[in-house]
Scaffold this motif. Structure first.
Motif, mmCIF file in Angstrom:
data_model
loop_
_atom_site.group_PDB
_atom_site.id
_atom_site.type_symbol
_atom_site.label_atom_id
_atom_site.label_comp_id
_atom_site.label_asym_id
_atom_site.label_seq_id
_atom_site.Cartn_x
_atom_site.Cartn_y
_atom_site.Cartn_z
ATOM 1 N N SER A 1 8.776 -3.515 13.714
ATOM 2 C CA SER A 1 9.393 -3.094 12.460
ATOM 3 C C SER A 1 8.579 -3.639 11.298
ATOM 4 C CB SER A 1 10.820 -3.634 12.345
ATOM 5 O OG SER A 1 11.625 -3.143 13.384
ATOM 6 N N VAL A 2 8.559 -2.883 10.234
ATOM 7 C CA VAL A 2 7.929 -3.316 8.982
ATOM 8 C C VAL A 2 9.021 -3.288 7.918
ATOM 9 C CG1 VAL A 2 6.208 -2.780 7.221
ATOM 10 C CG2 VAL A 2 5.696 -2.383 9.645
ATOM 11 N N ILE A 3 9.189 -4.410 7.225
ATOM 12 C CA ILE A 3 10.220 -4.496 6.191
ATOM 13 C C ILE A 3 9.551 -4.417 4.828
ATOM 14 C CG2 ILE A 3 12.055 -5.915 5.207
ATOM 15 C CD1 ILE A 3 12.326 -7.181 8.030
ATOM 16 N N LEU A 4 9.941 -3.412 4.056
ATOM 17 C CA LEU A 4 9.427 -3.229 2.701
ATOM 18 C C LEU A 4 10.461 -3.818 1.743
ATOM 19 C CD1 LEU A 4 8.310 0.484 3.112
ATOM 20 C CD2 LEU A 4 6.911 -1.579 3.424
ATOM 21 N N ASN A 5 10.111 -4.918 1.138
ATOM 22 C CA ASN A 5 11.050 -5.628 0.279
ATOM 23 C C ASN A 5 10.498 -5.640 -1.150
ATOM 24 O OD1 ASN A 5 13.228 -7.131 -0.522
ATOM 25 N ND2 ASN A 5 12.474 -9.054 0.312
ATOM 26 N N VAL A 6 11.053 -4.787 -1.984
ATOM 27 C CA VAL A 6 10.628 -4.688 -3.379
ATOM 28 C C VAL A 6 11.668 -5.403 -4.234
ATOM 29 C CG1 VAL A 6 10.095 -3.105 -5.271
ATOM 30 C CG2 VAL A 6 9.526 -2.474 -2.909
ATOM 31 N N PRO A 7 11.262 -6.430 -4.976
ATOM 32 C CA PRO A 7 12.222 -7.164 -5.802
ATOM 33 C C PRO A 7 13.014 -6.225 -6.711
ATOM 34 C CG PRO A 7 10.112 -8.299 -5.788
ATOM 35 C CD PRO A 7 9.903 -6.964 -5.098
#
Length: 93
Positions: free
Chosen positions: A38-44
């Motif tokens: 899995s790749v987690i894209l975490n944009v503030p």
């Protein structure tokens, strides 16, 4: 279930590093098998997005599980996985 690939080697190494019992971990040795990731894209300031490739996790073989031994476990973690047969999920309850 993991594949016999670099991703699977990493998973196994991390589990061993933290002294996690891996006796129930199934390893798929077929040439085309790939360990899921899995790749987690975490944009503030925004929602997180998770991109998932389940790899060989949908090929868990419930017939290979020693259910009597598993019942002795103090706890277990089952992550998200797919199955070719929804009836197999009934065996987990």
């Amino acid at each position: 279930r993991i594949a016999n690939d670099r991703g699977g080697e990493e998973v196994l190494a991390r589990l061993r590093e933290f002294h996690v019992n891996t006796e129930f971990l199934q390893i798929d040795s077929s040439a085309q098998a790939r360990t899921g990731m899995s790749v987690i894209l975490n944009v503030p300031g925004q929602d997180r997005t998770v991109l998932v490739n389940r790899g060989v996790s949908h090929l868990i073989n419930f017939d290979e599980i020693n259910w009597d031994r598993l019942r002795l476990a103090k706890w277990m973690y089952i992550g998200a996985f797919g199955s070719r047969n929804n009836d197999e999920f009934e065996r987990l309850s």
